[in-house]
Write a protein that holds these residues in place. Structure first.
Motif, PDB file in Angstrom:
ATOM      1  N   TYR A 165       0.775  -1.241   0.000  1.00 16.23           N
ATOM      2  CA  TYR A 165       0.000   0.000   0.000  1.00 16.23           C
ATOM      3  C   TYR A 165       0.812   1.299   0.000  1.00 16.23           C
ATOM      4  O   TYR A 165       0.539   2.183  -0.805  1.00 16.23           O
ATOM      5  N   MET A 166       1.749   1.428   0.918  1.00 11.39           N
ATOM      6  CA  MET A 166       2.399   2.717   1.112  1.00 11.39           C
ATOM      7  C   MET A 166       3.916   2.612   1.055  1.00 11.39           C
ATOM      8  O   MET A 166       4.501   1.623   1.499  1.00 11.39           O
ATOM      9  N   ARG A 167       4.552   3.649   0.521  1.00 10.58           N
ATOM     10  CA  ARG A 167       6.003   3.802   0.631  1.00 10.58           C
ATOM     11  C   ARG A 167       6.332   4.282   2.046  1.00 10.58           C
ATOM     12  O   ARG A 167       5.510   4.941   2.694  1.00 10.58           O
ATOM     13  N   SER A 168       7.538   4.000   2.504  1.00  9.18           N
ATOM     14  CA  SER A 168       7.918   4.430   3.853  1.00  9.18           C
ATOM     15  C   SER A 168       7.966   5.956   3.958  1.00  9.18           C
ATOM     16  O   SER A 168       7.711   6.519   5.026  1.00  9.18           O
ATOM     17  N   ASP A 169       8.293   6.651   2.862  1.00 10.23           N
ATOM     18  CA  ASP A 169       8.355   8.112   2.927  1.00 10.23           C
ATOM     19  C   ASP A 169       6.969   8.755   2.891  1.00 10.23           C
ATOM     20  O   ASP A 169       6.839   9.974   3.032  1.00 10.23           O
ATOM     21  N   GLU A 170       5.932   7.938   2.709  1.00 10.69           N
ATOM     22  CA  GLU A 170       4.554   8.445   2.755  1.00 10.69           C
ATOM     23  C   GLU A 170       3.946   8.334   4.153  1.00 10.69           C
ATOM     24  O   GLU A 170       2.842   8.818   4.377  1.00 10.69           O
ATOM     25  N   VAL A 171       4.669   7.694   5.075  1.00  7.93           N
ATOM     26  CA  VAL A 171       4.139   7.409   6.410  1.00  7.93           C
ATOM     27  C   VAL A 171       4.792   8.324   7.440  1.00  7.93           C
ATOM     28  O   VAL A 171       6.024   8.416   7.526  1.00  7.93           O
ATOM     29  N   TRP A 172       3.942   8.985   8.244  1.00  8.71           N
ATOM     30  CA  TRP A 172       4.403   9.890   9.296  1.00  8.71           C
ATOM     31  C   TRP A 172       3.790   9.472  10.629  1.00  8.71           C
ATOM     32  O   TRP A 172       2.734   8.853  10.669  1.00  8.71           O
ATOM     33  N   PHE A 173       4.478   9.850  11.711  1.00  9.28           N
ATOM     34  CA  PHE A 173       3.997   9.551  13.056  1.00  9.28           C
ATOM     35  C   PHE A 173       3.981  10.821  13.901  1.00  9.28           C
ATOM     36  O   PHE A 173       4.797  11.730  13.698  1.00  9.28           O
ATOM     37  N   THR A 174       3.056  10.853  14.849  1.00 11.38           N
ATOM     38  CA  THR A 174       3.067  11.904  15.870  1.00 11.38           C
ATOM     39  C   THR A 174       3.212  11.246  17.228  1.00 11.38           C
ATOM     40  O   THR A 174       2.635  10.194  17.491  1.00 11.38           O
ATOM     41  N   GLU A 175       4.004  11.869  18.078  1.00 12.33           N
ATOM     42  CA  GLU A 175       4.176  11.389  19.448  1.00 12.33           C
ATOM     43  C   GLU A 175       4.280  12.605  20.356  1.00 12.33           C
ATOM     44  O   GLU A 175       4.937  13.591  20.007  1.00 12.33           O
ATOM     45  N   LYS A 176       3.637  12.530  21.505  1.00  4.39           N
ATOM     46  CA  LYS A 176       3.591  13.692  22.393  1.00  4.39           C
ATOM     47  C   LYS A 176       4.439  13.436  23.635  1.00  4.39           C
ATOM     48  O   LYS A 176       4.311  12.403  24.291  1.00  4.39           O
ATOM     49  N   THR A 177       5.303  14.405  23.934  1.00  2.66           N
ATOM     50  CA  THR A 177       6.130  14.367  25.132  1.00  2.66           C
ATOM     51  C   THR A 177       5.943  15.667  25.890  1.00  2.66           C
ATOM     52  O   THR A 177       6.163  16.747  25.329  1.00  2.66           O
ATOM     53  N   GLN A 178       5.510  15.577  27.148  1.00  2.00           N
ATOM     54  CA  GLN A 178       5.230  16.757  27.968  1.00  2.00           C
ATOM     55  C   GLN A 178       4.302  17.726  27.237  1.00  2.00           C
ATOM     56  O   GLN A 178       4.470  18.944  27.288  1.00  2.00           O
ATOM     57  N   GLY A 179       3.339  17.141  26.535  1.00  2.00           N
ATOM     58  CA  GLY A 179       2.338  17.953  25.850  1.00  2.00           C
ATOM     59  C   GLY A 179       2.748  18.463  24.493  1.00  2.00           C
ATOM     60  O   GLY A 179       1.927  19.027  23.761  1.00  2.00           O
ATOM     61  N   ASP A 180       4.024  18.286  24.134  1.00  2.00           N
ATOM     62  CA  ASP A 180       4.559  18.811  22.871  1.00  2.00           C
ATOM     63  C   ASP A 180       4.581  17.701  21.818  1.00  2.00           C
ATOM     64  O   ASP A 180       5.158  16.633  22.043  1.00  2.00           O
ATOM     65  N   THR A 181       3.962  17.949  20.675  1.00  2.00           N
ATOM     66  CA  THR A 181       3.895  16.951  19.608  1.00  2.00           C
ATOM     67  C   THR A 181       5.166  16.959  18.772  1.00  2.00           C
ATOM     68  O   THR A 181       5.604  18.008  18.289  1.00  2.00           O
ATOM     69  N   LYS A 182       5.718  15.774  18.596  1.00  2.00           N
ATOM     70  CA  LYS A 182       6.847  15.581  17.697  1.00  2.00           C
ATOM     71  C   LYS A 182       6.332  14.868  16.450  1.00  2.00           C
ATOM     72  O   LYS A 182       5.613  13.873  16.546  1.00  2.00           O
ATOM     73  N   LEU A 183       6.676  15.380  15.282  1.00  2.00           N
ATOM     74  CA  LEU A 183       6.225  14.827  14.006  1.00  2.00           C
ATOM     75  C   LEU A 183       7.441  14.316  13.249  1.00  2.00           C
ATOM     76  O   LEU A 183       8.422  15.036  13.071  1.00  2.00           O
ATOM     77  N   TYR A 184       7.382  13.047  12.817  1.00  2.00           N
ATOM     78  CA  TYR A 184       8.540  12.483  12.130  1.00  2.00           C
ATOM     79  C   TYR A 184       8.093  11.434  11.124  1.00  2.00           C
ATOM     80  O   TYR A 184       6.987  10.891  11.196  1.00  2.00           O
ATOM     81  N   SER A 185       8.959  11.149  10.169  1.00  2.00           N
ATOM     82  CA  SER A 185       8.645  10.254   9.058  1.00  2.00           C
ATOM     83  C   SER A 185       9.212   8.859   9.300  1.00  2.00           C
ATOM     84  O   SER A 185      10.283   8.702   9.889  1.00  2.00           O
ATOM     85  N   LEU A 186       8.485   7.853   8.828  1.00  2.00           N
ATOM     86  CA  LEU A 186       8.994   6.480   8.860  1.00  2.00           C
ATOM     87  C   LEU A 186      10.288   6.381   8.057  1.00  2.00           C
ATOM     88  O   LEU A 186      11.160   5.563   8.356  1.00  2.00           O
TER      89      LEU A 186
END
Length: 437
Positions: free
Chosen positions: A385-406
């Motif tokens: 279905y998807m290329r790895s560069d098409e997939v992103w993740f969000t993760e929250k630390t101390q309320g701050d969202t970090k956005l990063y790519s697979l």
């Protein structure tokens, strides 16, 4: 086309985060997912994963925010900026909201920066040199002062200053559309990208005009039928049935008795009303050539021994209706060069239909971009279905969202991404404590 967006101090994005649509050209899978017919190769789709509350929806909220600021003159109201700033800090947040968007429209690249605070508005628009040549300034606005080659006389400068004094919280892009002082066509082309090319959808929203829209657009209705047949909904065909309103009310149809009172109370010779029940548009009443018409969807569905029967929208599942409401957006992203952002695309839709839907789009000869959030992990299958560069993740630390790519993880294209994600290898999943703690 969207190239990238940078966000800082907006909702859960406290530190600067960047989202982009740039492919990793070293990846050899699904090359048809890349637009390569321009100066910069761009991805046709992207998906964002993350735990509930991790901030993935806030990425789309940021896109929606900058679109509304750029196109709506009176968008910024009292308290709006404070409500949209990051708030999980002990001291009062006096820093501005910062958002930068780089995009392409009509074969030209643009960079639009905004920096918004109480009683302080900064805004810049450039023709982007996309890293090859120097960016060209179209205008730079700080408060009521504007720097631009378009301001060639004292008269234009005074008019611009006066306009901004009276609309201090408005974007110069929206003001210039209504009061065209800056004549450079590039400024209007940038505005049109926000206004006409960029759409943010939530599947909780209904489209009351959908029936009338499809009845008047044969290409859209044909597209709906093609999609239904491709993804296996069990619908042989979709039609729009149109009757004269008076004939329908006088008929013996059982359903007509249910809506007579509704029609009498809500439709007094006008046009354009829809009856919505259980999040389904049951019918639409319009006026065409002085004739009042009632329009309904008819689903042709196959039964026993090949029998094909007529079914109403009330008989359809919530998932089928959700997909039906997605069809105009999918049509626009495939047939036109629009960017469609959809929050929680899997809402009420079976996983197998979601994967079929995304495969349908991925394999199409599209012209736009599809960006969506989801929890549907089957799409993480990078062999299907998807290329790895098409997939992103969000993760929250101390309320701050970090956005990063697979793509940051440099995984081989044979790795089972789904299992790795569920095991927490890439983050973006909730931490759940034991019940007896």
């Amino acid at each position: 086309m969207l190239l990238r967006i940078k966000i800082k101090n907006f909702l859960s994005f406290y530190n600067e985060s960047t989202f982009d649509m740039f492919p990793n050209l070293k990846r050899t899978t699904f090359t048809n997912h890349i637009y390569q017919d321009s100066e910069i190769p761009l991805l046709k789709q992207a998906v964002i994963y993350g735990a509930n509350g991790s901030g993935k929806s806030n990425l789309l909220n940021a896109i929606s925010f900058v679109k509304d600021f750029a196109t709506k003159r009176k968008y910024i109201t009292d308290g709006l900026l404070d409500r949209n700033k990051f708030r999980l800090i002990s001291n009062e947040n006096k820093s501005p909201i910062r958002i930068s968007v780089e995009f392409k429209n009509e074969e030209r690249y643009f960079l639009y920066n905004i920096e918004l605070n109480t009683n302080s508005t900064k805004e810049e628009l450039y023709l982007s040199g996309i890293g090859k040549i120097e960016d060209k300034l179209l205008f730079k606005r700080t408060g009521n002062t504007v720097e631009s080659n378009e301001i060639s006389s004292e008269e234009i400068n005074n008019a611009t200053t006066k306009l901004l004094e009276n609309n201090q919280s408005s974007s110069l892009l929206s003001l210039n559309k209504e009061f065209p002082i800056l004549k450079d066509e590039n400024i209007n082309i940038a505005y049109k990208w926000f206004e006409e090319k960029l759409t943010i959808l939530h599947l909780t929203r209904l489209l009351p005009s959908l029936i009338d829209l499809m009845s008047k657009n044969n290409k859209l209705l044909d597209f709906a039928n093609h999609l239904f047949n491709k993804i296996g909904l069990g619908v042989k065909s979709l039609e729009v049935k149109s009757d004269k309103l008076n004939d329908f009310i006088k008929s013996d149809f059982e359903e007509s008795n249910k809506i007579k009172d509704i029609i009498k109370k809500n439709f007094e010779g006008g046009s354009g009303i829809s009856k919505i029940q259980y999040e389904k548009v049951l019918f639409t009443i319009v006026k065409e050539q002085e004739e009042q018409l009632i329009k309904r969807f008819i689903f042709k569905q196959t039964g026993i021994e090949g029998y094909v029967g007529d079914m109403n929208i009330e008989d359809q599942s919530d998932g089928t209706v959700k997909i039906l409401n997605l069809i105009p957006a999918l049509f626009d992203v495939i047939e036109k060069d629009k960017i469609i952002c959809i929050d929680e695309i899997e809402n009420s839709i079976h996983p197998s239909l979601i994967t079929s839907l995304i495969s349908f789009y991925s394999e199409s000869k599209s012209k736009g971009q599809l960006i969506f959030t989801t929890h549907e992990t089957e799409l993480l299958n990078q062999q299907k279905y998807m290329r790895s560069d098409e997939v992103w993740f969000t993760e929250k630390t101390q309320g701050d969202t970090k956005l990063y790519s697979l793509n940051d993880f440099k995984e081989h294209n044979t790795i089972n991404i789904k299992n790795g994600y569920l095991e927490g290898r890439y983050g973006g999943i909730p931490f759940i404590g034991t019940l007896n703690e």
